[in-house]
Design a protein around this motif. Structure first.
Motif, PDB file in Angstrom:
ATOM      1  N   GLU A 219       0.812  -1.221   0.000  1.00 16.48           N
ATOM      2  CA  GLU A 219       0.000   0.000   0.000  1.00 16.48           C
ATOM      3  C   GLU A 219       0.848   1.275   0.000  1.00 16.48           C
ATOM      4  N   ASP A 220       2.010   1.254   0.677  1.00 15.40           N
ATOM      5  CA  ASP A 220       2.825   2.469   0.691  1.00 15.40           C
ATOM      6  C   ASP A 220       3.457   2.740  -0.674  1.00 15.40           C
ATOM      7  N   LYS A 221       3.778   1.668  -1.418  1.00 14.88           N
ATOM      8  CA  LYS A 221       4.297   1.861  -2.777  1.00 14.88           C
ATOM      9  C   LYS A 221       3.197   2.355  -3.720  1.00 14.88           C
ATOM     10  N   GLN A 222       2.004   1.792  -3.578  1.00 15.61           N
ATOM     11  CA  GLN A 222       0.903   2.228  -4.427  1.00 15.61           C
ATOM     12  C   GLN A 222       0.567   3.695  -4.169  1.00 15.61           C
ATOM     13  N   LEU A 223       0.670   4.107  -2.923  1.00 10.39           N
ATOM     14  CA  LEU A 223       0.443   5.517  -2.593  1.00 10.39           C
ATOM     15  C   LEU A 223       1.452   6.406  -3.309  1.00 10.39           C
ATOM     16  N   ALA A 224       2.727   5.989  -3.301  1.00 12.62           N
ATOM     17  CA  ALA A 224       3.779   6.766  -3.962  1.00 12.62           C
ATOM     18  C   ALA A 224       3.531   6.874  -5.461  1.00 12.62           C
ATOM     19  N   VAL A 225       3.069   5.780  -6.077  1.00 10.39           N
ATOM     20  CA  VAL A 225       2.784   5.789  -7.511  1.00 10.39           C
ATOM     21  C   VAL A 225       1.692   6.805  -7.818  1.00 10.39           C
ATOM     22  N   CYS A 226       0.609   6.767  -7.038  1.00 13.18           N
ATOM     23  CA  CYS A 226      -0.503   7.697  -7.274  1.00 13.18           C
ATOM     24  C   CYS A 226      -0.073   9.142  -7.046  1.00 13.18           C
ATOM     25  N   LEU A 227       0.684   9.393  -5.982  1.00 13.04           N
ATOM     26  CA  LEU A 227       1.130  10.761  -5.697  1.00 13.04           C
ATOM     27  C   LEU A 227       2.082  11.269  -6.761  1.00 13.04           C
ATOM     28  N   LYS A 228       2.911  10.366  -7.298  1.00 11.44           N
ATOM     29  CA  LYS A 228       3.866  10.791  -8.312  1.00 11.44           C
ATOM     30  C   LYS A 228       3.158  11.296  -9.564  1.00 11.44           C
ATOM     31  N   TYR A 229       2.022  10.735  -9.880  1.00  9.35           N
ATOM     32  CA  TYR A 229       1.234  11.206 -11.014  1.00  9.35           C
ATOM     33  C   TYR A 229       0.769  12.645 -10.815  1.00  9.35           C
ATOM     34  N   THR A 230       0.688  13.080  -9.561  1.00  5.72           N
ATOM     35  CA  THR A 230       0.230  14.444  -9.276  1.00  5.72           C
ATOM     36  C   THR A 230       1.395  15.410  -9.054  1.00  5.72           C
ATOM     37  N   GLY A 231       2.616  14.922  -9.230  1.00  8.69           N
ATOM     38  CA  GLY A 231       3.783  15.770  -9.035  1.00  8.69           C
ATOM     39  C   GLY A 231       4.282  15.826  -7.608  1.00  8.69           C
ATOM     40  N   VAL A 232       3.803  14.931  -6.746  1.00  3.63           N
ATOM     41  CA  VAL A 232       4.212  14.906  -5.339  1.00  3.63           C
ATOM     42  C   VAL A 232       5.236  13.799  -5.144  1.00  3.63           C
ATOM     43  N   LEU A 233       6.422  14.156  -4.644  1.00  8.83           N
ATOM     44  CA  LEU A 233       7.514  13.199  -4.482  1.00  8.83           C
ATOM     45  C   LEU A 233       7.799  12.926  -3.009  1.00  8.83           C
ATOM     46  N   ALA A 234       8.246  11.728  -2.718  1.00 11.06           N
ATOM     47  CA  ALA A 234       8.587  11.337  -1.354  1.00 11.06           C
ATOM     48  C   ALA A 234       9.813  12.097  -0.876  1.00 11.06           C
ATOM     49  N   GLU A 235       9.767  12.547   0.392  1.00 10.88           N
ATOM     50  CA  GLU A 235      10.880  13.294   0.967  1.00 10.88           C
ATOM     51  C   GLU A 235      11.271  12.704   2.316  1.00 10.88           C
ATOM     52  N   ASN A 236      12.571  12.469   2.486  1.00 13.15           N
ATOM     53  CA  ASN A 236      13.079  11.878   3.721  1.00 13.15           C
ATOM     54  C   ASN A 236      13.241  12.960   4.781  1.00 13.15           C
ATOM     55  N   ALA A 237      12.682  12.724   5.955  1.00 13.45           N
ATOM     56  CA  ALA A 237      12.735  13.704   7.040  1.00 13.45           C
ATOM     57  C   ALA A 237      13.955  13.459   7.922  1.00 13.45           C
ATOM     58  N   GLU A 238      14.705  14.527   8.175  1.00 13.69           N
ATOM     59  CA  GLU A 238      15.938  14.440   8.967  1.00 13.69           C
ATOM     60  C   GLU A 238      15.999  15.590   9.953  1.00 13.69           C
ATOM     61  N   ASP A 239      16.785  15.403  11.020  1.00  6.78           N
ATOM     62  CA  ASP A 239      17.002  16.516  11.941  1.00  6.78           C
ATOM     63  C   ASP A 239      18.104  17.419  11.392  1.00  6.78           C
ATOM     64  N   SER A 240      18.479  18.437  12.141  1.00  9.50           N
ATOM     65  CA  SER A 240      19.466  19.400  11.658  1.00  9.50           C
ATOM     66  C   SER A 240      20.854  18.790  11.482  1.00  9.50           C
ATOM     67  N   GLU A 241      21.064  17.576  12.038  1.00  7.16           N
ATOM     68  CA  GLU A 241      22.348  16.882  11.889  1.00  7.16           C
ATOM     69  C   GLU A 241      22.294  15.812  10.807  1.00  7.16           C
ATOM     70  N   GLY A 242      21.164  15.696  10.134  1.00  6.59           N
ATOM     71  CA  GLY A 242      21.033  14.718   9.055  1.00  6.59           C
ATOM     72  C   GLY A 242      20.590  13.334   9.492  1.00  6.59           C
ATOM     73  N   LYS A 243      20.178  13.184  10.757  1.00  2.00           N
ATOM     74  CA  LYS A 243      19.699  11.885  11.249  1.00  2.00           C
ATOM     75  C   LYS A 243      18.217  11.728  10.928  1.00  2.00           C
ATOM     76  N   ASP A 244      17.813  10.490  10.594  1.00  4.27           N
ATOM     77  CA  ASP A 244      16.407  10.217  10.324  1.00  4.27           C
ATOM     78  C   ASP A 244      15.566  10.485  11.569  1.00  4.27           C
ATOM     79  N   VAL A 245      14.369  11.030  11.363  1.00  6.26           N
ATOM     80  CA  VAL A 245      13.461  11.249  12.497  1.00  6.26           C
ATOM     81  C   VAL A 245      12.236  10.334  12.443  1.00  6.26           C
ATOM     82  N   PHE A 246      11.966   9.738  11.283  1.00  3.78           N
ATOM     83  CA  PHE A 246      10.929   8.710  11.171  1.00  3.78           C
ATOM     84  C   PHE A 246      11.649   7.366  11.130  1.00  3.78           C
ATOM     85  N   ASN A 247      11.445   6.544  12.154  1.00  2.00           N
ATOM     86  CA  ASN A 247      12.160   5.272  12.264  1.00  2.00           C
ATOM     87  C   ASN A 247      11.235   4.096  12.007  1.00  2.00           C
ATOM     88  N   THR A 248      11.714   3.132  11.231  1.00  2.00           N
ATOM     89  CA  THR A 248      10.926   1.937  10.910  1.00  2.00           C
ATOM     90  C   THR A 248      11.276   0.767  11.831  1.00  2.00           C
TER      91      THR A 248
END
Length: 318
Positions: A219-248
């Motif tokens: 489902e997360d890949k399908q969401l990206a495909v649909c959003l990409k058709y609208t010009g919306v691209l995935a963006e990685n969220a990081e803190d001011s030091e470049g560390k990921d803030v959304f953890n899997t």
């Protein structure tokens, strides 16, 4: 035997065509006017703490009230333990949180979607949220019941982001040429992205409700495909030091990795100080996280945060 061989060949051909299609959509940037040009980058960072401290008291208050987060939690009956834990812990810090269930469950209130398909659940939840709340909230956070979120850190991260721009934020992963936000870490959409998504949902050729015949995208890949058709691209969220803030992964898993890879800097090497989500948590771990984030205090330590995000009126959050 001939008919069986023929069916096998047809299956192989359909599978090959599906792979070509996925590769094609990954290679092609399907634009939506000029707005998308502001978001060609794939890494965005939290605001600098010094910038926030330089704001006037009035500006801080205005900012703290301007970020309104609606939380969508997708659940199924098998998730009852985590469902209860999320309900009692971090979801209270959302401006509004609602659980979207695959079917009706007597013990908890939810918005019933009447499907077990995760992509269809996600589509229906986003559609419902946009139609009902488009004028009340400007950011929409979707999470699984095994995810723990620190909503105040999410609001801080979004402080200087314009919700009228098409943001699609989280922990990004690349699959072939498709870059998407991993649902395990939570997915954040601005109201503009949700508006575009709701429109593309009406186009079954570019954003079908049902997946491919041979292989079905998550489902997360399908969401990206649909959003990409609208010009919306995935963006990685990081803190001011470049560390990921959304953890899997959970805090425990990240600490184990840090102990193996950075034994001299376990805490520093584990996670961002401004982490927003952790994933893969059992119900008891949700409550441990709640205690550590909102209850435990080290006497004499004062972080002197320049901004306070007040809980919604009538909330019983911590």
């Amino acid at each position: 035997m001939i008919s069986e061989s023929s069916s096998f060949v047809k299956g192989m051909m359909l599978g090959g065509l599906f792979c070509v299609f996925v590769t094609f959509i990954g290679h092609n940037k399907m634009g939506h006017g000029t707005k998308a040009h502001h978001h060609e980058h794939h890494h965005i960072q939290a605001p600098n703490k010094e910038d926030v401290s330089n704001l006037s008291e009035g500006e801080r208050m205005e900012l703290s009230h301007s970020i309104r987060v609606y939380c969508i939690i997708l659940v199924k009956p098998k998730d009852l333990g985590n469902w209860a834990a999320v309900k009692e812990t971090w979801s209270k810090h959302c401006d509004k949180a609602e659980f979207y269930s695959s079917e009706s469950v007597k013990v908890f209130d939810s918005i019933v979607l009447n499907t077990n398909d995760m992509w269809v659940m996600m589509r229906k939840a986003y559609k419902f949220a946009y139609e009902r709340y488009q004028d009340e909230y400007n950011w929409f956070f979707l999470a699984h019941p095994t995810t723990f979120a620190v909503i105040e850190n999410l609001k801080y991260f979004l402080l200087k982001k314009d919700a009228s721009q098409p943001f699609y934020i989280g922990h990004t992963v690349k699959s072939g040429e498709l870059e998407y936000v991993d649902g395990d870490g939570g997915i954040v959409l601005s109201i503009e992205s949700l508006k575009r998504l709701s429109k593309i949902f009406e186009d079954p050729d570019r954003c079908p409700e049902q997946g491919g015949l041979i292989w079905k995208l998550s489902e997360d890949k399908q969401l990206a495909v649909c959003l990409k058709y609208t010009g919306v691209l995935a963006e990685n969220a990081e803190d001011s030091e470049g560390k990921d803030v959304f953890n899997t992964k959970s805090v425990g898993s990240l600490i184990k990795e840090a102990m193996a890879n950075h034994p001299q800097q376990v805490v520093e090497g584990c996670c961002s100080d401004m982490a927003i989500t952790f994933s893969g948590l059992a119900p008891n771990h949700m409550h441990v996280m709640m205690y550590g984030v909102y209850r435990l205090r080290a006497y004499g330590h004062n972080f002197k945060d320049a901004l306070v995000f007040l809980p919604p009126a009538g909330s019983d959050n911590d």
